[in-house]
Design a protein around this motif. Structure first.
Motif, PDB file in Angstrom:
ATOM      1  N   TYR A 199       0.826  -1.203   0.000  1.00 12.46           N
ATOM      2  CA  TYR A 199       0.000   0.000   0.000  1.00 12.46           C
ATOM      3  C   TYR A 199       0.863   1.256   0.000  1.00 12.46           C
ATOM      4  O   TYR A 199       1.814   1.378   0.777  1.00 12.46           O
ATOM      5  N   GLY A 200       0.534   2.176  -0.883  1.00 15.21           N
ATOM      6  CA  GLY A 200       1.222   3.460  -0.935  1.00 15.21           C
ATOM      7  C   GLY A 200       2.412   3.507  -1.866  1.00 15.21           C
ATOM      8  O   GLY A 200       2.902   4.592  -2.174  1.00 15.21           O
ATOM      9  N   HIS A 212       0.407   4.294  -6.966  1.00 12.21           N
ATOM     10  CA  HIS A 212      -0.918   4.913  -6.992  1.00 12.21           C
ATOM     11  C   HIS A 212      -1.601   4.490  -8.293  1.00 12.21           C
ATOM     12  O   HIS A 212      -1.617   5.211  -9.277  1.00 12.21           O
ATOM     13  N   HIS A 214      -2.590  -3.205   3.026  1.00 11.41           N
ATOM     14  CA  HIS A 214      -3.686  -2.355   2.566  1.00 11.41           C
ATOM     15  C   HIS A 214      -4.648  -2.137   3.736  1.00 11.41           C
ATOM     16  O   HIS A 214      -5.154  -3.116   4.305  1.00 11.41           O
TER      17      HIS A 214
END
Length: 223
Positions: free
Chosen positions: A70-71, A74, A165
């Protein structure tokens, strides 16, 4: 291309009418049973494999069934996962690797993807997989065995990424979401499910196996 066009006409002529009521109900929305994350490889067909109908699987396909943490990216992967968990309320997420995976071959032999910078960059999200195989399995040198071992380890690495996530972590914490690791051997039709207690991927059984705690004492091979 002609085969695809002919297929559309055959679908409309011979198949749509058989399930017309089903397709009409799909206009009311979707309630998929699971999010199925697998490779983009044309040799794996999630609906065919699981014998599911339209509306029953929410599918995400990426090279090497990779789930970026996650991150870090994008893009569509995080959005798809978040929508499946937060909006569609899926109860299960499956990450399914497969035999003879080209992405995993490229991970083991970077020369194969040297002229594909986008692929090379994307496979950085499987760097842990490469390190695990390179450093922990020096005793396994036979190419086919190393490849299927890499496929297995990558499923586990990507599930760890999946748990970064927020929507997934929260739903797992509430006991509302289960995670599963599968490997599909397309040349035999076998599907192997990861069993945390045994530390192995074993032929899938009727009972539901939950892949929760990924702290394993490395057993792995066969398949």
């Amino acid at each position: 291309m002609q085969k695809l066009v002919d297929g559309i006409h055959e679908f409309q002529r011979n198949y749509f009418s058989q399930d017309q009521k089903l397709f009409e109900t799909l206009t009311e929305g979707q309630k998929p049973l699971a999010l199925f994350i697998t490779c983009s490889d044309s040799r794996i067909n999630p609906n065919y494999l699981t014998q599911t109908k339209p509306g029953e699987l929410f599918i995400q396909r990426t090279a090497g069934n990779i789930v970026p943490p996650y991150g870090t990216v994008h893009g569509g992967e995080a959005a798809t996962i978040e929508y499946a968990v937060s909006a569609l309320k899926v109860k299960d997420i499956i990450i399914c690797g497969h035999s003879h995976c080209g992405a995993m071959s490229g991970l083991l032999d970077p020369a194969l993807i040297e002229k594909m910078p986008a692929v090379k960059s994307y496979l950085e999200h499987a760097e842990s997989t490469r390190r695990i195989v390179d450093e922990n399995y020096t005793h396994i040198q036979e190419a086919d065995r190393r490849l299927i071992l890499t496929v297995q380890e990558n499923v586990l690495v990507q599930i760890k990424n999946l748990k970064t996530h927020p929507s997934v972590a929260a739903a797992v914490g509430r006991g509302e979401l289960k995670l599963h690791g599968w490997v599909y051997k397309f040349e035999t039709g076998e599907v192997f499910n990861f069993h945390p207690d045994e530390g192995q991927f074993l032929p899938i059984q009727a009972e539901d196996i939950v892949l929760s705690d990924l702290e394993l004492d490395r057993t792995l091979p066969p398949i």
